[in-house]
Each structure stands twice: as C-alpha cells, then as structure tokens.
Enzyme design. Sequence first.
Site, PDB file in Angstrom:
ATOM      1  N   TRP A 181      44.496  40.535  38.764  1.00 10.98           N
ATOM      2  CA  TRP A 181      43.048  40.537  39.007  1.00 10.98           C
ATOM      3  C   TRP A 181      42.373  41.138  37.781  1.00 10.98           C
ATOM      4  CZ3 TRP A 181      39.850  44.965  39.216  1.00 10.98           C
ATOM      5  CH2 TRP A 181      38.490  44.659  39.396  1.00 10.98           C
ATOM      6  N   GLU A 220      43.949  36.514  41.416  1.00 11.52           N
ATOM      7  CA  GLU A 220      43.061  36.947  42.501  1.00 11.52           C
ATOM      8  C   GLU A 220      41.596  36.776  42.100  1.00 11.52           C
ATOM      9  OE1 GLU A 220      43.542  41.110  43.409  1.00 11.52           O
ATOM     10  OE2 GLU A 220      42.116  41.073  45.066  1.00 11.52           O
ATOM     11  N   LYS A 222      37.297  36.614  42.833  1.00 10.53           N
ATOM     12  CA  LYS A 222      36.310  37.523  43.409  1.00 10.53           C
ATOM     13  C   LYS A 222      34.926  36.905  43.243  1.00 10.53           C
ATOM     14  CE  LYS A 222      35.248  42.461  42.955  1.00 10.53           C
ATOM     15  NZ  LYS A 222      35.849  43.757  42.655  1.00 10.53           N
ATOM     16  N   ASP A 254      42.005  37.827  48.804  1.00 10.98           N
ATOM     17  CA  ASP A 254      41.567  39.170  49.214  1.00 10.98           C
ATOM     18  C   ASP A 254      40.370  38.957  50.130  1.00 10.98           C
ATOM     19  OD1 ASP A 254      39.834  41.518  49.193  1.00 10.98           O
ATOM     20  OD2 ASP A 254      41.106  42.351  47.622  1.00 10.98           O
ATOM     21  N   HIS A 257      36.713  39.326  49.093  1.00 14.03           N
ATOM     22  CA  HIS A 257      36.246  38.640  47.892  1.00 14.03           C
ATOM     23  C   HIS A 257      35.564  37.307  48.137  1.00 14.03           C
ATOM     24  CE1 HIS A 257      39.021  41.053  44.978  1.00 14.03           C
ATOM     25  NE2 HIS A 257      38.255  41.807  45.723  1.00 14.03           N
ATOM     26  N   HIS A 281      45.545  40.126  50.077  1.00 15.19           N
ATOM     27  CA  HIS A 281      45.105  41.511  50.050  1.00 15.19           C
ATOM     28  C   HIS A 281      44.278  41.690  51.302  1.00 15.19           C
ATOM     29  CE1 HIS A 281      45.352  42.954  45.588  1.00 15.19           C
ATOM     30  NE2 HIS A 281      46.533  42.806  46.156  1.00 15.19           N
ATOM     31  N   ASP A 289      32.256  44.049  49.199  1.00 14.15           N
ATOM     32  CA  ASP A 289      33.681  44.281  48.977  1.00 14.15           C
ATOM     33  C   ASP A 289      33.961  45.779  48.862  1.00 14.15           C
ATOM     34  OD1 ASP A 289      36.350  43.807  48.328  1.00 14.15           O
ATOM     35  OD2 ASP A 289      35.922  43.691  46.186  1.00 14.15           O
ATOM     36  N   ASP A 291      36.119  47.762  50.433  1.00 16.86           N
ATOM     37  CA  ASP A 291      37.499  48.248  50.577  1.00 16.86           C
ATOM     38  C   ASP A 291      37.633  49.411  51.549  1.00 16.86           C
ATOM     39  OD1 ASP A 291      39.136  46.490  48.852  1.00 16.86           O
ATOM     40  OD2 ASP A 291      37.836  47.230  47.256  1.00 16.86           O
ATOM     41  N   ASP A 321      44.890  46.371  50.524  1.00 18.77           N
ATOM     42  CA  ASP A 321      44.059  46.776  49.392  1.00 18.77           C
ATOM     43  C   ASP A 321      42.792  47.457  49.896  1.00 18.77           C
ATOM     44  OD1 ASP A 321      42.826  47.117  46.984  1.00 18.77           O
ATOM     45  OD2 ASP A 321      42.413  45.006  46.603  1.00 18.77           O
TER      46      ASP A 321
HETATM   47  C1  RNT Z   1      39.410  44.428  43.105  1.00 19.25           C
HETATM   48  C2  RNT Z   1      40.623  43.742  43.629  1.00 19.25           C
HETATM   49  C3  RNT Z   1      41.940  44.318  43.180  1.00 19.25           C
HETATM   50  C4  RNT Z   1      41.970  45.829  43.179  1.00 19.25           C
HETATM   51  C5  RNT Z   1      43.339  46.404  42.933  1.00 19.25           C
HETATM   52  C6  RNT Z   1      43.292  47.865  42.632  1.00 19.25           C
HETATM   53  O1  RNT Z   1      38.254  44.004  43.703  1.00 19.25           O
HETATM   54  O2  RNT Z   1      40.579  43.667  45.006  1.00 19.25           O
HETATM   55  O3  RNT Z   1      42.962  43.788  43.922  1.00 19.25           O
HETATM   56  O4  RNT Z   1      41.466  46.360  44.351  1.00 19.25           O
HETATM   57  O5  RNT Z   1      44.002  45.687  41.990  1.00 19.25           O
HETATM   58 ZN    ZN Z   2      42.366  42.936  45.968  1.00 20.30          ZN
END
Ligand code: RNT
Ligand code: ZN
Length: 410
Positions: A181, A220, A222, A254, A257, A281, A289, A291, A321
């Site tokens: 990513w 990955e 986003k 993810d 994302h 993820h 996003d 997390d 994640d």
């Molecule tokens: C960031 C991505 C990525 C990170 C990690 C730390 O938006 O989700 O995967 O969270 O690599």
């Molecule tokens: Zn991620």
Amino acid sequence: MTRFESAKECYRAVGVDVEKAMQTAANKAISIHCWQGDDVVGFDNPQGGAGNGIQTTGNYPGRARSFEELKADFLKACSLIPGRKRINLHACYAVFSDGWVDRDKLEYKHFAPWVAFAKAHGFGIDFNPTVFSHPMMMDGLSLSSPHKDVREFWIRHCIRCREIAQKIGEELEDTVLCNLWIPDGYKDIPSDRLTPRLRLKESLDRIFEVPLPNVIDSVESKVFAVGVESYTVGSNEFYMSYAATHKGIYNLLDNGHYHPTEVVSDKIPALLPFFDKIPLHVTRGVRWDSDHVVIFDDELREIMKEIVRNDALDKVLIGLDFFDASINRVAAWVIGTRNAQKALLWALLQPDLKQAQDDGDFTYRLAMMEEAKTLPFGDIWEEYCSRQQVPVVWYDRVKEYEKTVLEERK
Ligand code: RNT
Ligand code: ZN
C-alpha cells in the site's frame, strides 16, 4: 443437558453441524497486524509514527516501545484469542541488532528474530513494505513520484521486502502475503491524473519482475486520506486492472477504502470468478477510513458469510488493519480479533439458503435469515473458546496486565 448440547440441538434442527463449524473455524488463520501494539510507529524511526494519510489518535498509556515489549503484548493478546494466528509485519518493524540501515537496505536478518518468535509460538507471518513516514516520501509521493531517485529508492525497498518475505516463507515452509500500500496522491485537484499512474505502473512492473514461489503479492487501493482528498494514484480501478492483467498479483480489499455505501462483502463474490486469492484488511471505518477496532457488526458477519458459503476459506486471506491509541492496545487487539473469529464461527453456523434463492422462494430466504439471528450462538462461542483454551471472560486479565506491565512503561 448442558447449554452447549441444547444449543447444538437448535442448530441441528436447521441443518447445521456445530462440531464441523467449530473445527473449520479453528483451522482458519487470521493475520493479526503488529501495528495495533505501538500506534504504527515501528522500530526504524522512533520519532516517527503513522504519517502520509494514516493517523492514530489517543494517548492511552503503555504503548509498546521495543521488539521485546511488542512481542510480550502480542502474546498476551493471543492468549485471549481463539483460533490459528499469523502475525502481520511491516518493514518498519525491522529489528536492528547490529546497527540501523535505511529501508532500501533491509535484509532478512532484520526479521530473523520475528521468525524465531513465530516458530516458537506456531504463528505464520505476513509482510508489508513500509512506504510512508519517511523523508523519501517527497510531496507525499513514492512509487509515482516525478523524481527518479525517489522512485528508485522505493523500488529498491519493495524488492527487498519481497525477498525478505520469500526467505520468511522458506524458513516457515509457508507462503507469505506481501502487501503493498502506498499513500501517493494529492490534496488538491491534479492537473495530470494519468502520468503519476503510468509511473506507478512502471514501478510495479519493476518490483514484481521476479516471481517468488513463497510470496503471494498484493496491492491495496484506497479512495482518499486526510491531506490526500482529491486524488489517489493507487485507486480501486488502477489496482484491480493491474491485478487482473498480472498473474500472481492480487488485489487486497480493505473495507475502509471504498465509498461508504460500497461493501467488501459484495466485492468478494465479484472477484472470486477471476482470482484464486483475495487478501483482506478487515477494519471499521466510522464516517471515513478511521481504522476503528473491529466490532461484531452486520458487515463483518456478511463478509465472513461470503467467505464461508462460497467455499472460499482457502482463497480469502483474512488480515486485520485497525489501530486505536485511545483504549488499552492489548484489549483493542483482543476485541477486534475475537470479533473476527466470532463472526467467522457465526458464518459457519448459518443455515444454507442457496436453494431457496434458486427456487425463487424469497419469503423463506428472508424468514430463515432472520430466525437464524437469534439461534443460541453465545453458547457455541463459549464452548469454542473453552476448547481453544482461551477464557470466555477475558477483560480482568488485560486489566491485570495493564497494572503489572503497561503502567510500568513510563
Ligand atoms: C492505509 C492502509 C494500510 C495501512 C497499513 C499500516 O490506509 O489501510 O494497509 O493501514 O499498511
Ligand atoms: Zn489496509
């Protein structure tokens, strides 16, 4: 009859084999991200911390500041989580026993201590290049930078990471997911959306030039990040197309994302006809996003249902994640990972309603889905935890660890 036995009867009545479900859940590994333990700081730049659009908020005491502390916290969390585990590492977690090197000079030896740790506890390992929080991120760009030296630095880093992942795989006699990513993008309206993507494509071609037998490569995408609101080079369409046209490169999903009404649970069965691996993820975005720690919510259960009912347990690689520094970090790991496990077991316990759909019996489909929600799942979960030798009630153990270990980290 015990509560478990009576619950098992309820499931049998709707055609579900509880013993089989518990066995299947126990065999599916979940890849636990190391970065929840230290707020995505890593060991290669202790002043650092998440940058380039990813952010940890909160200052709960007790952050792991070293390899030893991170290992101890990770093990504490794992002792409270049922099921098989992998540890998801980032390159910035290199262990420098004989001196610091920059990211484009990392070697397997910097991760050998992690491999020893994994071997001692039966964990698998997954790996990630760390392309953020570094002075070579110029104007927020890395592999798509207009500057050749910047691109070359990150290409070298990514190639080294794949080689390290390969060696880890050889050591563990396993495959290792190596997920890329990058945060590249612009805060404001670009005057050129294509050229950065052409440069990224060229960089990726260089990075993935040599196939590595023990490595599963993924990219990955986003949508946006704070400070990167207008344009993301590695968008969904870009990476999906890249993966679709490059054998052995997969598209990691993810669930933070995408646009808020898009769901990864629907993307999994859209990709299954085309890909034999789908890395995930699993996270929880709140409005963006963000997390947040994964909870046992509708979308998590729906994601697990898609994996289970499409017989995709061998194809979907479940990784987590999330990072929250406003609560006890060990508890965050435990809550999020137990929820992923719980949702997996829950999905394995759902009645099969595929036939009702093909029969056009949508009334039965909806009626049964709704009835299944109140089957005595809690009793099965408790039995599963006991069989896995982890406590059903775990909170006091983390609180005790906080008092005796985390609070001493001043
Ligand atoms: C960031 C991505 C990525 C990170 C990690 C730390 O938006 O989700 O995967 O969270 O690599
Ligand atoms: Zn991620």
